[in-house]
Design a protein around this motif. Structure first.
Motif, short mmCIF file in Angstrom:
data_model
loop_
_atom_site.label_atom_id
_atom_site.label_comp_id
_atom_site.label_asym_id
_atom_site.label_seq_id
_atom_site.Cartn_x
_atom_site.Cartn_y
_atom_site.Cartn_z
N VAL A 102 0.84 -1.20 0.00
CA VAL A 102 0.00 0.00 0.00
C VAL A 102 0.87 1.25 0.00
CG1 VAL A 102 -1.62 1.36 1.38
CG2 VAL A 102 -2.00 -1.08 1.07
N THR A 103 1.84 1.30 0.90
CA THR A 103 2.74 2.45 0.97
C THR A 103 3.55 2.59 -0.31
OG1 THR A 103 2.90 2.32 3.37
CG2 THR A 103 4.69 3.45 2.23
N GLY A 104 4.06 1.47 -0.81
CA GLY A 104 4.87 1.52 -2.03
C GLY A 104 4.09 2.02 -3.22
N ASP A 105 2.86 1.54 -3.39
CA ASP A 105 2.02 1.97 -4.51
C ASP A 105 1.69 3.45 -4.41
OD1 ASP A 105 2.02 -0.55 -5.53
OD2 ASP A 105 -0.12 -0.93 -5.28
N LEU A 106 1.27 3.87 -3.21
CA LEU A 106 0.87 5.26 -3.01
C LEU A 106 2.06 6.20 -3.15
CD1 LEU A 106 -1.54 7.12 -2.13
CD2 LEU A 106 -0.66 6.92 0.18
N ALA A 107 3.18 5.86 -2.50
CA ALA A 107 4.36 6.71 -2.58
C ALA A 107 4.92 6.77 -3.99
CB ALA A 107 5.43 6.20 -1.62
N GLY A 108 4.88 5.65 -4.70
CA GLY A 108 5.35 5.64 -6.08
C GLY A 108 4.52 6.53 -6.97
N LEU A 109 3.20 6.51 -6.78
CA LEU A 109 2.33 7.37 -7.58
C LEU A 109 2.55 8.83 -7.22
CD1 LEU A 109 0.14 7.64 -9.70
CD2 LEU A 109 -1.58 7.22 -7.92
N ALA A 110 2.70 9.12 -5.92
CA ALA A 110 2.97 10.50 -5.50
C ALA A 110 4.27 11.00 -6.13
CB ALA A 110 3.04 10.57 -3.98
N ALA A 111 5.30 10.17 -6.14
CA ALA A 111 6.58 10.57 -6.74
C ALA A 111 6.44 10.80 -8.24
CB ALA A 111 7.64 9.51 -6.46
N ALA A 112 5.63 9.97 -8.90
CA ALA A 112 5.43 10.11 -10.34
C ALA A 112 4.71 11.41 -10.68
CB ALA A 112 4.65 8.92 -10.87
N LEU A 113 3.80 11.84 -9.81
CA LEU A 113 2.98 13.03 -10.08
C LEU A 113 3.63 14.32 -9.62
CD1 LEU A 113 -0.52 11.63 -9.01
CD2 LEU A 113 0.34 11.97 -11.34
N TYR A 114 4.45 14.27 -8.58
CA TYR A 114 4.99 15.48 -7.98
C TYR A 114 5.87 16.23 -8.97
CZ TYR A 114 7.04 18.61 -4.51
OH TYR A 114 7.45 19.73 -3.81
N LYS A 115 5.44 17.44 -9.34
CA LYS A 115 6.17 18.27 -10.30
C LYS A 115 6.58 17.47 -11.54
CE LYS A 115 7.69 21.58 -6.82
NZ LYS A 115 8.81 22.32 -6.18
N ARG A 116 5.68 16.58 -11.96
CA ARG A 116 5.83 15.73 -13.15
C ARG A 116 6.91 14.66 -13.02
NH1 ARG A 116 4.98 20.85 -15.98
NH2 ARG A 116 2.81 20.92 -16.69
N GLY A 117 7.29 14.36 -11.79
CA GLY A 117 8.14 13.20 -11.60
C GLY A 117 9.41 13.42 -10.82
N MET A 118 9.62 12.60 -9.78
CA MET A 118 10.86 12.60 -9.03
C MET A 118 11.19 11.16 -8.66
SD MET A 118 9.39 14.12 -5.40
CE MET A 118 11.02 14.22 -4.63
N ASP A 119 12.41 10.90 -8.26
CA ASP A 119 12.85 9.54 -7.95
C ASP A 119 12.14 8.99 -6.72
OD1 ASP A 119 14.55 9.51 -10.08
OD2 ASP A 119 16.41 9.69 -8.92
N VAL A 120 11.96 7.67 -6.72
CA VAL A 120 11.45 6.98 -5.54
C VAL A 120 12.35 5.77 -5.26
CG1 VAL A 120 9.82 5.59 -6.89
CG2 VAL A 120 9.45 5.89 -4.44
N ILE A 121 12.68 5.58 -3.99
CA ILE A 121 13.45 4.43 -3.53
C ILE A 121 12.50 3.59 -2.70
CG2 ILE A 121 15.36 3.66 -2.08
CD1 ILE A 121 16.68 6.44 -2.80
N GLN A 122 12.31 2.35 -3.11
CA GLN A 122 11.36 1.48 -2.44
C GLN A 122 12.07 0.66 -1.36
OE1 GLN A 122 8.13 1.30 -2.71
NE2 GLN A 122 7.59 2.22 -4.68
N VAL A 123 11.54 0.71 -0.14
CA VAL A 123 12.05 -0.09 0.97
C VAL A 123 10.88 -0.97 1.45
CG1 VAL A 123 13.22 -0.08 3.21
CG2 VAL A 123 13.60 1.80 1.60
N PRO A 124 10.63 -2.11 0.77
CA PRO A 124 9.50 -2.96 1.14
C PRO A 124 9.72 -3.63 2.49
CG PRO A 124 10.87 -4.05 -0.49
CD PRO A 124 11.41 -2.65 -0.35
N THR A 125 8.67 -3.70 3.28
CA THR A 125 8.79 -4.25 4.63
C THR A 125 7.95 -5.50 4.84
OG1 THR A 125 7.02 -2.81 5.44
CG2 THR A 125 9.28 -1.97 5.58
N THR A 126 7.24 -5.97 3.80
CA THR A 126 6.48 -7.21 3.86
C THR A 126 7.00 -8.15 2.80
OG1 THR A 126 4.77 -6.52 2.28
CG2 THR A 126 4.43 -5.95 4.61
N LEU A 127 6.77 -9.43 2.99
CA LEU A 127 7.21 -10.41 2.01
C LEU A 127 6.51 -10.20 0.68
CD1 LEU A 127 8.88 -12.90 1.33
CD2 LEU A 127 7.06 -14.32 2.31
N LEU A 128 5.24 -9.87 0.72
CA LEU A 128 4.49 -9.65 -0.51
C LEU A 128 5.08 -8.49 -1.31
CD1 LEU A 128 0.75 -9.99 -1.07
CD2 LEU A 128 1.85 -7.91 -1.87
N ALA A 129 5.39 -7.39 -0.64
CA ALA A 129 5.97 -6.24 -1.33
C ALA A 129 7.36 -6.55 -1.86
CB ALA A 129 6.01 -5.03 -0.39
#
Length: 363
Positions: free
Chosen positions: A107-134
């Motif tokens: 949930v956090t990864g999806d939301l944060a990734g979309l926020a990064a994609a939209l913010y001022k037309r795009g900025m980098d995102v570093i994913q730190v998954p904390t569940t096995l599924l992620a």
């Protein structure tokens, strides 16, 4: 020991650091170096349980401010939460050259990734998954999305991370139910295109979830996904195979109203995909039975009446499936299988037959 897996997308390529100590191994990675600032978007529960571990990943990169907390659960994947997060990012006066650190589950990864994609037309995102599924699925591949009342992940875009850090330390506090649910995404990789991998999973039995074997299984699954993503980044063709079990699973998850974890829904969806393939005469029945038996052995329920959120409505499930984002030309598109390790895309499922199949499964 930390494994490094490369997602080969040319200039957009990135590393996945996987295993115990991955956070320490990432400290000097180029994606975390430099003078830019990092905005932390973190799952509220992860911050509570792993404050010292989160501090480790923040020890070095310049921070733009205190962590922006993301509420737990699928309800956070909404326009309301997205707007709130973007507003907080604007308050931090982030620039396009800065980056987002997404710390949490899918949930956090999806939301944060979309926020990064939209913010001022795009900025980098570093994913730190904390569940096995992620770790096994959502943090790798660049899919970002929020949900709508009509279904899951219907509003989103592709935005590849610049780094993925999958540290096994976060799994120490993961409930057993969530570990089992995340394991479904590992099994999925084997069922799509690696029969030998599935046989190794079968031999490991329930021990596949232990630390001694989990890293190797996870590395195999991520490496498999990396090859598909590199060949079809934006799901124009074969990447759709990664949705094996998901059309059924998303319908179950939406109808369960929060009672069913995503990985649990995927596991049931995998069993349904193989059973439906066998019903159509496309897959040996012994393979479908074998898939269901292994998922049950791994602690994943596959019978619809036994799932959290039951009883389900076949008509309501079919309606959810009609709104699936993979559909084309008004037809329901399914990922089915000719056998274990041999998935394929079935473009025009017969809605009436599918409804009868679901009715049989729900009884």
């Amino acid at each position: 020991m930390t494994d490094r897996i490369r997602i080969d997308l040319g200039e957009r390529g990135y590393d996945v650091l996987l295993g115990p100590g991955a956070l320490r191994a990432a400290r000097h990675h180029p994606a975390l170096s430099g003078a830019r600032r990092h905005a932390v978007l973190a799952d509220a529960n992860v911050l509570r349980l792993h404050r010292s571990r989160v501090a480790d990943v923040l020890d070095g990169p310049g921070l733009a401010g205190p962590p922006i907390e993301i509420p737990e659960g699928e309800r956070a994947k909404s326009f309301a939460t997205l707007e709130q997060v973007l507003g907080q990012m604007l308050d931090l006066e982030l620039e396009r050259g800065d980056a987002v650190l997404a710390i949490g589950g899918g949930v956090t990864g999806d939301l944060a990734g979309l926020a990064a994609a939209l913010y001022k037309r795009g900025m980098d995102v570093i994913q730190v998954p904390t569940t096995l599924l992620a770790m096994a699925d959502s943090s790798v591949g660049g899919k970002t999305a929020i949900n709508m009342p009509q279904g899951k992940n219907l509003i989103g875009t592709f935005h590849q991370p610049s780094l993925v850090i999958a540290d096994f330390g976060f799994l120490d506090t993961l409930p057993e139910r969530e570990r089992q649910a995340g394991f479904a995404e590992i099994v999925k990789a084997a069922l799509i295109g690696d029969r030998d991998f599935f046989e190794r999973l079968e031999k490991s039995g329930r021990d596949g979830l232990t630390a001694a074997q989990l890293q190797a299984h996870l590395k195999t699954a991520i490496t498999f996904k990396a090859g598909i993503v590199a060949a079809d980044e934006r799901e124009a063709g074969q990447r759709a195979l990664l949705n094996l079990g998901h059309t059924f699973g998303h319908a179950l998850e939406s109808e369960a109203g929060g009672a069913l974890l995503h990985g649990e829904a995927v596991a049931a969806g995998l069993a349904l995909a193989f059973d439906y393939s066998a019903r159509l005469g496309l897959c040996p029945e012994k393979d479908a039975a074998r898939v269901r038996a292994y998922l049950e052995l791994a602690g994943l329920r596959t019978r619809l009446p036994d799932l959290p959120g039951a009883p389900f409505s076949a008509t309501a499930m079919l309606d959810r499936m009609r709104h699936d984002k993979k559909n084309s030309g008004g037809h329901i598109r399914l990922v089915l299988a000719h056998g274990i390790g041999n998935a394929f895309i079935h473009d025009q499922a017969d809605a009436a037959d599918l409804l009868n199949f679901l009715k049989d499964q729900i009884q």
